[in-house]
Each structure stands twice: as C-alpha cells, then as structure tokens.
Design an enzyme around this catalytic site. Structure first.
Site, mmCIF file in Angstrom:
data_model
loop_
_atom_site.group_PDB
_atom_site.id
_atom_site.type_symbol
_atom_site.label_atom_id
_atom_site.label_comp_id
_atom_site.label_asym_id
_atom_site.label_seq_id
_atom_site.Cartn_x
_atom_site.Cartn_y
_atom_site.Cartn_z
ATOM 1 N N ASP A 14 112.502 -40.063 -20.254
ATOM 2 C CA ASP A 14 112.563 -38.653 -20.051
ATOM 3 C C ASP A 14 113.683 -38.340 -19.341
ATOM 4 O O ASP A 14 114.595 -39.159 -18.729
ATOM 5 C CB ASP A 14 111.401 -38.307 -18.735
ATOM 6 C CG ASP A 14 111.542 -36.903 -18.256
ATOM 7 O OD1 ASP A 14 111.486 -36.127 -19.022
ATOM 8 O OD2 ASP A 14 111.943 -37.030 -17.207
ATOM 9 N N VAL A 15 114.135 -37.265 -19.498
ATOM 10 C CA VAL A 15 115.447 -36.709 -19.282
ATOM 11 C C VAL A 15 115.835 -35.992 -18.075
ATOM 12 O O VAL A 15 116.363 -36.462 -17.187
ATOM 13 C CB VAL A 15 116.359 -36.178 -20.482
ATOM 14 C CG1 VAL A 15 118.021 -35.883 -19.942
ATOM 15 C CG2 VAL A 15 116.765 -37.174 -21.676
#
Length: 240
Positions: A14-15
């Site tokens: 996930d960013v």
C-alpha cells in the site's frame, strides 16, 4: 508460525498511509487554508471529518475526490467553502511527503525482493509519490489500472494475474500495509501472508483511514518501515 521473509519473491505495498504521509499532507494544507482565513483548526477532528466524507456513496477516485471532500467538511471546520480551496487541497497531493524512513527502507528491500505498489490513488498521484520514494517499484497498480479500489478483491486479483504471468503465485507475495480496512483484513481473506505497518501506533484511533469492522491480527507487525526493512535484512540468509 508465519512464513519468514526469505520465503517471498514479491513485496506488495500500500502506498498512501504506509509510505506517503497523507494525514500530514491533509492537515498541513487545511491548516494553511485556515491560517489564510484567520482561524485555527483541530487536525485530528479534520481527519475524522475527512474519513467520514471520503467514504460516502458518491465518492470519486482518490485524490480527485479531495475537492468534493473539502466542500463537505469545510463548513464543519469553519473554513471557506470555496472551489479554489477545494482545488488547493487536491493539488497539495503533489507536495505530500514520504515518511522519513520510506525511501531508504524501500531501497534496502529492493535488493532482495521485487517491490510492487498497490494504491487506491490515481496514476497522476502515484507519479508524484514514486519520485519521493526513489522509484523503487518493479511494477505498479493504481485505481486507474484496476478500475476499482481496495479492499475490493478484484484489485488484488489483477496483481495475482500479473504475478502468475511471471510464473509465480500469490504464495510468493508478502503484502505490506498500514490500513486494517483496505489491506490487512482482505489480504488475510485472500490467503496472503501480510505485514502491518502500524503508523499510528503512538496515536489513538484510525485518523483518516476507515475503521475496520473487526481487527485482523497480522502475520508480521512493525511500527515503521525502517524496523521492517531491518528485520528483513537481519533474518535473510547471510552470504558467504
């Protein structure tokens, strides 16, 4: 016992929230608008209102949806409900910072694993984020690419299909994320091994991230990317 780090070829990330400090970015921009209006706001209250507005049924793709969100929360914060400020919040995404440990940790992890970004952000936003992170990714998947957002299993399925095209499977993936709602719970349901980066470990509540219906105990748990990268390096077989 959870499988160890050398068992995986891919680390999927996930960013926004895990690598990029979106809460800090939102609070900074809203504080700037508030200062211009001659008032002050409570950052945590703003995040709570953001969370509630962001996950409404008429939400658009992130981060374009920040314009709609601003117009929804501005009156509740005493901010001017003007389109120019809504655009300012959206455009602030380009200046959102990576967490201090993100780029160095990713650079270290890229030495031993293939890193894959899985973000609910649109491609234009990821282009900015990647530069701040040192462009470490082997492959990237955005909401534009998948046509959906996590925790929709369809997002993950497209990543699985890509991995399968490389002759690997989801068993070769360790999924790394901070959001219990978007990532940790669904990754468990899909049979992935996961790693929770608890960015808000020193704060109460879920901040700008939607609260899950139930907490999922992760396979691996760290409070920073630096600690995670250090553990991976330490536990991988030593070269002689």
């Amino acid at each position: 016992m959870a499988r160890d780090f050398q068992d995986f070829k891919y680390l999927t990330f996930d960013v926004v929230g895990t690598l990029i400090d979106f809460e800090g970015g939102i609070k900074t921009c809203l504080a700037e608008i508030a200062a211009e209006a001659g008032i002050s706001i409570d950052g945590e209250k703003a995040l709570k209102l953001y969370r509630q507005a962001r996950y409404s049924e008429d939400a658009d793709l992130f981060p374009d949806d920040l314009e709609r969100v601003y117009m929804a929360i501005a009156p509740k914060l005493g901010l001017p409900a003007e389109e120019r400020y809504a655009q300012q919040l959206r455009d602030s995404v380009a200046s959102w910072k990576a967490f201090d440990d993100s780029a160095a940790a990713l650079a270290e992890l890229a030495k031993t694993h293939r890193l894959v970004a899985m973000t609910n952000a649109r491609r234009w936003a990821l282009d900015h984020f990647e530069k701040k992170l040192g462009s470490p990714f082997f492959a990237t998947f955005t909401a534009d690419d998948t046509g959906t957002e996590k925790p929709d299993p369809a997002f993950f399925e497209q990543v699985f299909e890509f991995i399968a095209g490389e002759g690997a499977s989801k068993d070769d993936i360790l999924h790394v994320a901070q959001s219990q709602y978007h990532d940790i719970g669904i990754s468990r349901n899909l049979g992935l091994t996961n790693c929770w980066i608890e960015r808000r470990h020193a704060q109460d509540g879920y901040g700008g991230t939607i609260e899950p219906e139930a907490f999922t105990q992760p396979d691996h748990h760290f409070t920073s990317m630096a600690a995670f990268a250090s553990a991976v390096k330490e536990r991988l077989p030593k070269k002689h």
